[in-house]
Scaffold this motif. Structure first.
Motif, PDB file in Angstrom:
ATOM      1  N   HIS A  92     -39.392 -12.086 -46.364  1.00 29.00           N
ATOM      2  CA  HIS A  92     -38.455 -13.132 -45.923  1.00 29.00           C
ATOM      3  C   HIS A  92     -39.140 -14.064 -44.915  1.00 29.00           C
ATOM      4  N   THR A 100     -40.280 -17.957 -45.640  1.00 25.46           N
ATOM      5  CA  THR A 100     -39.589 -19.024 -44.896  1.00 25.46           C
ATOM      6  C   THR A 100     -40.572 -19.813 -44.035  1.00 25.46           C
ATOM      7  N   GLY A 138     -33.832 -17.376 -36.847  1.00 21.59           N
ATOM      8  CA  GLY A 138     -34.595 -16.323 -37.525  1.00 21.59           C
ATOM      9  C   GLY A 138     -35.620 -15.688 -36.606  1.00 21.59           C
ATOM     10  N   HIS A 142     -27.271 -17.830 -38.127  1.00 19.55           N
ATOM     11  CA  HIS A 142     -28.161 -17.678 -39.297  1.00 19.55           C
ATOM     12  C   HIS A 142     -27.347 -17.371 -40.553  1.00 19.55           C
ATOM     13  N   GLY A 155     -26.735 -19.229 -43.870  1.00 21.13           N
ATOM     14  CA  GLY A 155     -27.537 -18.500 -44.855  1.00 21.13           C
ATOM     15  C   GLY A 155     -26.745 -17.957 -46.027  1.00 21.13           C
ATOM     16  N   SER A 202     -25.724 -20.670 -48.340  1.00 24.97           N
ATOM     17  CA  SER A 202     -26.955 -21.241 -48.869  1.00 24.97           C
ATOM     18  C   SER A 202     -27.531 -20.372 -49.980  1.00 24.97           C
ATOM     19  N   THR A 239     -28.951 -21.379 -53.647  1.00 25.19           N
ATOM     20  CA  THR A 239     -30.326 -21.117 -54.060  1.00 25.19           C
ATOM     21  C   THR A 239     -30.369 -20.330 -55.365  1.00 25.19           C
TER      22      THR A 239
HETATM   23  C1  HEM Z   1     -31.210  -9.330 -40.584  1.00 28.67           C
HETATM   24  C2  HEM Z   1     -32.134 -10.171 -40.858  1.00 28.67           C
HETATM   25  C3  HEM Z   1     -31.946 -11.454 -41.655  1.00 28.67           C
HETATM   26  C4  HEM Z   1     -30.976 -11.798 -42.534  1.00 28.67           C
HETATM   27  C5  HEM Z   1     -29.780 -10.983 -43.011  1.00 28.67           C
HETATM   28  C6  HEM Z   1     -31.279 -13.125 -43.015  1.00 28.67           C
HETATM   29  C7  HEM Z   1     -30.519 -13.823 -43.932  1.00 28.67           C
HETATM   30  C8  HEM Z   1     -30.872 -15.059 -44.446  1.00 28.67           C
HETATM   31  C9  HEM Z   1     -30.166 -15.745 -45.492  1.00 28.67           C
HETATM   32  C10 HEM Z   1     -28.925 -15.212 -46.216  1.00 28.67           C
HETATM   33  C11 HEM Z   1     -30.794 -16.918 -45.720  1.00 28.67           C
HETATM   34  C12 HEM Z   1     -30.432 -17.990 -46.741  1.00 28.67           C
HETATM   35  C13 HEM Z   1     -31.290 -17.870 -47.972  1.00 28.67           C
HETATM   36  C14 HEM Z   1     -31.122 -19.052 -48.886  1.00 28.67           C
HETATM   37  O1  HEM Z   1     -31.042 -20.183 -48.440  1.00 28.67           O
HETATM   38  O2  HEM Z   1     -31.099 -18.838 -50.096  1.00 28.67           O
HETATM   39  C15 HEM Z   1     -31.886 -17.005 -44.796  1.00 28.67           C
HETATM   40  C16 HEM Z   1     -32.724 -18.079 -44.677  1.00 28.67           C
HETATM   41  C17 HEM Z   1     -33.705 -18.190 -43.721  1.00 28.67           C
HETATM   42  N1  HEM Z   1     -34.157 -17.176 -42.894  1.00 28.67           N
HETATM   43 FE1  HEM Z   1     -33.291 -15.395 -42.632  1.00 28.67          FE
HETATM   44  N2  HEM Z   1     -32.413 -13.583 -42.397  1.00 28.67           N
HETATM   45  C18 HEM Z   1     -32.851 -12.573 -41.559  1.00 28.67           C
HETATM   46  C19 HEM Z   1     -33.968 -12.596 -40.766  1.00 28.67           C
HETATM   47  C20 HEM Z   1     -34.810 -13.692 -40.618  1.00 28.67           C
HETATM   48  C21 HEM Z   1     -35.979 -13.705 -39.783  1.00 28.67           C
HETATM   49  C22 HEM Z   1     -36.509 -12.530 -38.955  1.00 28.67           C
HETATM   50  C23 HEM Z   1     -36.521 -14.940 -39.878  1.00 28.67           C
HETATM   51  C24 HEM Z   1     -37.750 -15.362 -39.136  1.00 28.67           C
HETATM   52  C25 HEM Z   1     -38.498 -16.350 -39.387  1.00 28.67           C
HETATM   53  C26 HEM Z   1     -35.676 -15.724 -40.793  1.00 28.67           C
HETATM   54  C27 HEM Z   1     -35.864 -17.041 -41.148  1.00 28.67           C
HETATM   55  C28 HEM Z   1     -35.139 -17.715 -42.090  1.00 28.67           C
HETATM   56  C29 HEM Z   1     -35.299 -19.111 -42.400  1.00 28.67           C
HETATM   57  C30 HEM Z   1     -36.277 -20.078 -41.744  1.00 28.67           C
HETATM   58  C31 HEM Z   1     -34.413 -19.405 -43.432  1.00 28.67           C
HETATM   59  C32 HEM Z   1     -34.194 -20.765 -44.096  1.00 28.67           C
HETATM   60  C33 HEM Z   1     -34.942 -20.860 -45.375  1.00 28.67           C
HETATM   61  C34 HEM Z   1     -34.666 -22.155 -46.089  1.00 28.67           C
HETATM   62  O3  HEM Z   1     -33.526 -22.628 -46.050  1.00 28.67           O
HETATM   63  O4  HEM Z   1     -35.577 -22.682 -46.711  1.00 28.67           O
HETATM   64  N3  HEM Z   1     -34.655 -14.924 -41.222  1.00 28.67           N
HETATM   65  N4  HEM Z   1     -31.912 -15.848 -44.040  1.00 28.67           N
END
Ligand code: HEM
Ligand code: FES
Lengths: 251, 232
Positions: free
Chosen positions: B78, B82, B116, B181, B185, B188, B192
């Motif tokens: 992940h 990202t 994140g 988030h 998320g 989103s 996706t």
């Molecule tokens: C419990 C931990 C986490 C959960 C449940 C989670 C959940 C999600 C979800 C549901 C999305 C949306 C995916 C999509 O757009 O299809 C997302 C996107 C994203 N996550 Fe997480 N995340 C977690 C941890 C993290 C961590 C540790 C980072 C550190 C960099 C992070 C960075 C990102 C970023 C930057 C996006 C946006 C990606 C984009 O829109 O292009 N996430 N996350």
């Protein structure tokens, strides 16, 4: 009305650019935004100065050539309107207006406000066409297409390829453009046989051109003069996933 | 085999491919959050319930390690995907607008990298605090967190941990950003994966908010209950 313009001036692709200030006096409120620039340019020419370069062609909102970012918003941010169809009555007397080009690595500045959008042509070459002749009007009328499918394809086909989606996107992504073309052609029976190849080819051409990635924020949808819906992007994601799965597993 | 691997790598190399990998890894992490919360809430049933649950988890032995490594892979994938996407996005507009405007993007959607990364820092702290700290006994120097049968007294660990204001404070801050988030998320994710339609879009937005509130509210209830003196 009187306006202060701050216009991006840049000699060519490699020269550094800057904002230059111009006083635009006695502009008729009924002028379109491009007509306002015409007036400013005539005065610049009279003074022997270099006129501001900007793209335009039809001036009726259908060709997709005009491409101004006005106060940070592509086509002025009114939604559903191109720069050429935007009128000065939308602005206030005495207002300062900042005019910049559509900004993206994949859209290098040609001069001032005119950018090179041939990256979109390369995306179309990646699959935005139907390879065989599908006939003309009689064949189109004779082909049975469900109303909802025709409506969806038509709404997507409204895309004029102006690039406002790229300009508005925080990541300079071209997903809405590609999604519109893929939704249009992949929906109709004439385009379906090449559905997978089209999704893969166009997305790869998009990636190669150096556009960013979609983060599902829909700035593109808000800026689109033709109001292409976000569902087109969901459909592109689905078509790409499907085609990739088939390609990966079946080879 | 080689051609299959190359085909998978080619998929990952594409923009949408990476996004789908982000969405699928997020789906796994969301599942983990639900399970973790369900376990934690046992604290409200009393020390015996949560300590028995912890003992059960530890008795899984090898299976527990499979789950841990699986989670680590999900988080790693992940984050890697990202951050690669974010770097490409930055590169896609080398010259910023002098005047920029936001038309409709939500604040949460613009904070995804920040929220994140905060979650990441929190997870490391959290593991040092409750998992590693405990394992290496620095937390447990005098055996204060052992029950008479030698098993862990998770209940006391949690209550004592959250009594320390900066532990609870950081925990709540991280939960706030996790809620942010997830509020973007989760909806989103459906886009996706290509599941969103005009009819379901409002539903998925609501689901994102609902999920964020239920999950983060659930986790937050424990430090709040400890600080309020309801759990001791
Ligand atoms: C419990 C931990 C986490 C959960 C449940 C989670 C959940 C999600 C979800 C549901 C999305 C949306 C995916 C999509 O757009 O299809 C997302 C996107 C994203 N996550 Fe997480 N995340 C977690 C941890 C993290 C961590 C540790 C980072 C550190 C960099 C992070 C960075 C990102 C970023 C930057 C996006 C946006 C990606 C984009 O829109 O292009 N996430 N996350
Ligand atoms: S000039 Fe043709 S759309 Fe504006």
């Amino acid at each position: 009305m009187n306006l202060t313009l701050k216009v991006w001036r840049q000699k060519n692709r490699n020269a550094p650019g800057h904002l230059a200030e111009y006083e635009a006096r006695d502009i008729p409120v009924d002028a379109s935004f491009l007509e306002m620039l015409d007036i400013v340019n005539e005065r610049l020419i009279e003074k022997g100065e270099d006129p501001i370069a900007f793209d335009h062609d039809c001036r009726e909102g259908i060709c997709g050539m005009c491409s101004l970012t006005i106060n940070g918003k592509p086509h002025g941010g009114k939604g559903g309107v191109t720069s050429c169809q935007l009128h000065m009555r939308e602005f206030e007397d005495g207002q300062t207006i900042v005019i910049e080009p559509f900004r993206a690595r994949a859209f290098p500045v040609a001069k001032d406000l005119a950018v090179d959008r041939s990256a979109f042509d390369r995306i179309i070459q990646g699959g935005g066409y139907i390879s065989v002749r599908t006939g003309s009007a009689p064949e189109a009328n004779a082909a049975p297409i469900a109303k909802d499918v025709a409506d969806r394809a038509f709404a997507a086909a409204a895309c004029i390829g102006c690039g406002a989606c790229v300009a508005a996107c925080k990541n300079a992504s071209a997903m809405l453009f590609v999604a519109a073309k893929v939704t249009h052609l992949n929906s109709v029976p004439q385009g379906r046989p090449e559905r997978d190849r089209r999704a893969l080819g166009m997305v790869r051409a998009m990636d190669e051109a150096g556009f960013g990635n979609c983060t599902n924020q829909y700035e593109c949808v808000a800026a689109c003069p033709k109001q292409i819906p976000a569902e087109a992007i969901a459909r592109l994601n689905r078509d790409f996933a499907r085609a990739s799965l088939k390609e990966t597993l079946a080879g | 085999m080689k051609s299959l691997i190359l085909a998978v790598l080619r998929f990952y190399a594409s923009s949408i491919g990476k996004k789908i990998v982000v969405a699928l890894s997020a789906l796994g992490l969301l599942g983990f959050l639900v399970g973790h919360l369900a376990g934690n809430l046992l604290i409200f049933k009393g020390p015996d319930a949560i300590n028995a649950y912890a003992a059960q988890l530890h008795d899984l032995g090898g299976l527990l390690w499979v789950a841990r490594i699986g989670l680590l892979v999900l988080v790693g994938v992940h984050i890697a995907a990202t951050l690669q996407l974010a770097a490409a996005n930055r590169a896609a507009r080398p010259q910023e607008y002098v005047v920029s405007a936001t038309l409709r993007a939500t604040r949460s959607s613009r904070l995804m990298v920040l929220s994140g990364l905060t979650i990441l820092v929190f997870v490391i702290y959290h593991l040092l605090h409750f998992t590693v700290g405990n394992l290496h006994g620095f937390y447990d120097a005098d055996g204060a967190y052992r029950l008479e049968d030698g098993r862990q007294n998770v209940y006391k660990m949690m209550v004592d941990g959250f009594r320390v204001w900066f532990n609870s404070g950081f925990y709540l801050l991280a939960l706030g950003l996790l809620a942010s988030h997830l509020s973007h998320g989760v909806s989103s994710l459906f886009q996706t994966l290509g599941l969103t339609t005009p009819r379901t879009r409002p539903l998925f937005r609501l689901a994102g908010w609902g999920f964020a509130v239920v999950i983060c509210g659930g986790f937050a209830s424990i430090p709040v209950a400890v600080l309020a003196g309801l759990l001791k």
